[in-house]
Write a protein that holds these residues in place. Sequence first.
Motif, mmCIF file in Angstrom:
data_model
loop_
_atom_site.group_PDB
_atom_site.id
_atom_site.type_symbol
_atom_site.label_atom_id
_atom_site.label_comp_id
_atom_site.label_asym_id
_atom_site.label_seq_id
_atom_site.Cartn_x
_atom_site.Cartn_y
_atom_site.Cartn_z
ATOM 1 N N PHE A 132 20.915 71.574 55.128
ATOM 2 C CA PHE A 132 21.006 71.081 53.767
ATOM 3 C C PHE A 132 20.419 69.684 53.629
ATOM 4 O O PHE A 132 20.313 69.162 52.546
ATOM 5 C CB PHE A 132 22.459 71.096 53.298
ATOM 6 C CG PHE A 132 22.982 72.486 53.185
ATOM 7 C CD1 PHE A 132 22.784 73.220 52.039
ATOM 8 C CD2 PHE A 132 23.637 73.078 54.244
ATOM 9 C CE1 PHE A 132 23.250 74.518 51.934
ATOM 10 C CE2 PHE A 132 24.113 74.369 54.152
ATOM 11 C CZ PHE A 132 23.916 75.091 52.996
ATOM 12 N N ALA A 133 20.019 69.090 54.735
ATOM 13 C CA ALA A 133 19.382 67.786 54.655
ATOM 14 C C ALA A 133 17.897 67.885 54.437
ATOM 15 O O ALA A 133 17.225 66.887 54.213
ATOM 16 C CB ALA A 133 19.645 67.000 55.950
ATOM 17 N N GLN A 134 17.352 69.134 54.497
ATOM 18 C CA GLN A 134 15.922 69.280 54.292
ATOM 19 C C GLN A 134 15.548 68.755 52.916
ATOM 20 O O GLN A 134 16.256 68.910 51.950
ATOM 21 C CB GLN A 134 15.522 70.756 54.418
ATOM 22 C CG GLN A 134 14.032 70.965 54.248
ATOM 23 C CD GLN A 134 13.635 72.374 54.611
ATOM 24 O OE1 GLN A 134 14.316 73.015 55.388
ATOM 25 N NE2 GLN A 134 12.548 72.832 54.078
ATOM 26 N N SER A 135 14.403 68.140 52.852
ATOM 27 C CA SER A 135 13.959 67.512 51.618
ATOM 28 C C SER A 135 13.923 68.487 50.476
ATOM 29 O O SER A 135 13.405 69.577 50.586
ATOM 30 C CB SER A 135 12.560 66.912 51.814
ATOM 31 O OG SER A 135 12.034 66.461 50.590
ATOM 32 N N GLY A 136 14.523 68.122 49.349
ATOM 33 C CA GLY A 136 14.390 68.922 48.153
ATOM 34 C C GLY A 136 13.066 68.626 47.497
ATOM 35 O O GLY A 136 12.361 67.717 47.831
ATOM 36 N N GLY A 137 12.729 69.415 46.524
ATOM 37 C CA GLY A 137 11.537 69.164 45.739
ATOM 38 C C GLY A 137 10.296 69.813 46.284
ATOM 39 O O GLY A 137 9.770 70.709 45.670
ATOM 40 N N GLU A 138 9.787 69.418 47.441
ATOM 41 C CA GLU A 138 8.499 69.906 47.919
ATOM 42 C C GLU A 138 8.614 71.302 48.538
ATOM 43 O O GLU A 138 8.560 72.285 47.853
ATOM 44 C CB GLU A 138 7.910 68.904 48.919
ATOM 45 C CG GLU A 138 7.493 67.584 48.265
ATOM 46 C CD GLU A 138 6.216 67.711 47.442
ATOM 47 O OE1 GLU A 138 5.529 68.739 47.549
ATOM 48 O OE2 GLU A 138 5.906 66.795 46.676
ATOM 49 N N GLY A 139 8.755 71.366 49.840
ATOM 50 C CA GLY A 139 8.762 72.680 50.473
ATOM 51 C C GLY A 139 10.134 73.243 50.708
ATOM 52 O O GLY A 139 10.276 74.387 51.110
ATOM 53 N N GLY A 140 11.191 72.454 50.482
ATOM 54 C CA GLY A 140 12.541 72.923 50.738
ATOM 55 C C GLY A 140 13.272 73.249 49.466
ATOM 56 O O GLY A 140 12.724 73.761 48.510
ATOM 57 N N GLY A 141 14.579 72.923 49.426
ATOM 58 C CA GLY A 141 15.379 73.230 48.254
ATOM 59 C C GLY A 141 15.173 72.215 47.150
ATOM 60 O O GLY A 141 14.352 71.318 47.228
ATOM 61 N N ALA A 142 15.972 72.369 46.112
ATOM 62 C CA ALA A 142 15.864 71.493 44.954
ATOM 63 C C ALA A 142 16.433 70.114 45.273
ATOM 64 O O ALA A 142 17.245 69.940 46.186
ATOM 65 C CB ALA A 142 16.612 72.101 43.769
ATOM 66 N N ALA A 143 16.003 69.125 44.496
ATOM 67 C CA ALA A 143 16.558 67.782 44.627
ATOM 68 C C ALA A 143 18.035 67.821 44.257
ATOM 69 O O ALA A 143 18.464 68.584 43.392
ATOM 70 C CB ALA A 143 15.799 66.821 43.734
ATOM 71 N N PHE A 144 18.825 66.959 44.903
ATOM 72 C CA PHE A 144 20.275 67.007 44.700
ATOM 73 C C PHE A 144 20.672 66.633 43.275
ATOM 74 O O PHE A 144 21.693 67.112 42.773
ATOM 75 C CB PHE A 144 20.969 66.083 45.704
ATOM 76 C CG PHE A 144 21.091 66.681 47.069
ATOM 77 C CD1 PHE A 144 21.958 67.731 47.312
ATOM 78 C CD2 PHE A 144 20.318 66.209 48.115
ATOM 79 C CE1 PHE A 144 22.068 68.302 48.574
ATOM 80 C CE2 PHE A 144 20.422 66.765 49.379
ATOM 81 C CZ PHE A 144 21.296 67.815 49.614
ATOM 82 N N ASP A 145 19.883 65.805 42.589
ATOM 83 C CA ASP A 145 20.251 65.475 41.210
ATOM 84 C C ASP A 145 20.144 66.704 40.309
ATOM 85 O O ASP A 145 20.942 66.880 39.379
ATOM 86 C CB ASP A 145 19.370 64.337 40.681
ATOM 87 C CG ASP A 145 17.890 64.685 40.708
ATOM 88 O OD1 ASP A 145 17.501 65.595 41.457
ATOM 89 O OD2 ASP A 145 17.120 64.029 39.980
ATOM 90 N N ASP A 182 9.002 71.778 41.487
ATOM 91 C CA ASP A 182 9.816 70.763 42.154
ATOM 92 C C ASP A 182 11.310 71.007 42.034
ATOM 93 O O ASP A 182 12.108 70.117 42.296
ATOM 94 C CB ASP A 182 9.489 69.380 41.583
ATOM 95 C CG ASP A 182 8.075 68.948 41.934
ATOM 96 O OD1 ASP A 182 7.578 69.389 42.983
ATOM 97 O OD2 ASP A 182 7.467 68.201 41.150
ATOM 98 N N GLY A 183 11.690 72.179 41.608
ATOM 99 C CA GLY A 183 13.109 72.482 41.502
ATOM 100 C C GLY A 183 13.408 73.307 40.277
ATOM 101 O O GLY A 183 12.548 73.537 39.421
ATOM 102 N N PRO A 184 14.644 73.771 40.132
ATOM 103 C CA PRO A 184 14.999 74.669 39.037
ATOM 104 C C PRO A 184 14.855 74.053 37.657
ATOM 105 O O PRO A 184 14.674 74.771 36.680
ATOM 106 C CB PRO A 184 16.463 75.015 39.337
ATOM 107 C CG PRO A 184 16.956 73.936 40.233
ATOM 108 C CD PRO A 184 15.773 73.519 41.040
#
Length: 616
Positions: free
Chosen positions: A13-26, A106-108
């Motif tokens: 869950f620490a993988q960067s959101g936005g780019e190739g991983g999951g969504a940004a935490f905000d 970059d996310g949902p």
Amino acid sequence: MSQVTVTSSSLIFAQSGGEGGGAAFDQIIGITVATAVITIGLLWIAYLHRARKITWLQSIADAAGRKLDRPAWVALPLFTFVGTILTAFFGFIWDVSLHIGRGRDDGPLANPAHYFILVGLFLLFITGMLAMILPRDEKPGPAALKITRTWYVPVGGVLVAGAGLYALIGFPLDDVWHRIFGQDVTLWGPTHLMLIGGAGLSLIGVLLLDFEGRAAKTGETAADSRLIWFLRCGTFGGLIIGLSVFQIEYDFGVEQFRLVLQPMMIAGAAAFALVAARIVLGPFAALVAVAVAGVVRAVTALMVGPVLGAPTNVFELCLGAAVVIELLALTPLIKNRVAFGAVGGFLVATVGLWLESLWIDAMYLYPWPTSMWPEALAMAVPVGIAAGACGALLGRVLRSEGLPRPALSRTIVVATVLVIGGATANGLIATVPENATATVVLTDAAPDGGRMVNAEATIDPPDLASDDPAWVSILSWQGGPDLDNGFTVDNLERTGPGTYRTNEPVPVHGTWKTLLRVQDGRTMTAVPIFLPSDPGIGAEELPAESSFTREFVPEITILQRERNFDHPNWLFAAASLVVLACTLALVTALAWGAGRIGKYTRGQATADTREDVNVT
């Protein structure tokens, strides 16, 4: 982007959101808060309604009931469902189109189409809940489920709410999936299938809910008006669409799996929906259903393509399937529902598919080659027969004829799941030839916003693709909105054994991803021509040199460049099994619901019964 490891769950869950991983935490926090607020609000309204502290909800439902000649607890959910399914479907098609033309988001909350999908799925869940909370001091139909001493809920409402919840769960699971495995930019990502599968299968719940409303009336049910009959046909048209969303990649021309899967999926969806429609609603119902589905698909495609400037999709007509079902219904076989469904499914998977192929050959980017038909029929025929038999079971329930003996009904349902699973597994088998290469010579053409090239390709070995392959093409996609909506396909011209050339220039600049694709039989492979640098996933540019020789590789490594393959095989298998378990649970629930309704409504008189039937 940090690399995914499995040594610590926190690192996933620490993988960067936005780019190739999951969504940004905000964005995750924003969606979580919005979901909590909406849920609390719905629960509060439900409490106020059940406690008779508000009257406006019942007044709206009663008004809907008068319009549709249905109980209030059916009518209002039916109204909301129409807006639900149209909103979600529009957002879904737009979302797929945006990914094809522009790549990952970059996310949902960074993709405008996601808002339509989220609203549609929330409304889907709300639709089911409305059917559950509206009944007060009444039993909504003979099959209703008892919640408390005085609270009964319709089975269809439970199924619709369950389908909506199943789809909504796909959103957080999708983010977890991306954090573990990277972004799989394909419709057939397991969690993506949850999102679309829940919405598509909810149509079965809606059909059952509508039937429960008719069954809840005392005495003989009055015949529907022509308008209501047409709207019910439209619901079956929606079922065709709902079961056809799985082949949307084929409609756009960026299928990431073998072409042989497409006719199988068309046959299964058409056989199930059209057999049921014809049994339930009588003559011309199958034709009206495909007409409604075609209008919805056409309007959506026009809005997404010409209006919004995204890639435009085509779609299957299912007209040939509707014609063969209507003709078969003129025979005495219509009196034996299961036999009618099985034979109808066979005809859909043979004659219907042949008629459909005329449309596919004329309109689709990838026509069906003659060489594909033996395997296609081997997959489509058993799926069509099984799906048609299942459609007949649904038709019997919705005609108050009940189900055949339990052993037969269960066998048909289980066999259908196994047949579809087996055919799909076969279609997913693809091989990549060893030591195969392509030598590509590029010639610069007139620039169009960037470098454009003509290509000549020499494949070694020359017989890698036969004289009648599924495709030998160059796909360029995710190039942004400036040229051809960020997407173009060129089916190459064969100039000799193993040699091909382009028919028009292809882009090799900017964010375009351009590759040579080959699919023939079980062979499915590709050679990258140009891949841009992608700092978000740590990928360097693969330049389009004037002349180069490169090895054929699995297509997935190019088309799903953002995916992370640095994980144990068991982890991906385990995650896929979780999604499969959720899917089987939904299918089991729908089968159970239909069985319960069939059991408690068998033999009830209906004024729209137009044919004598043999229900033995």
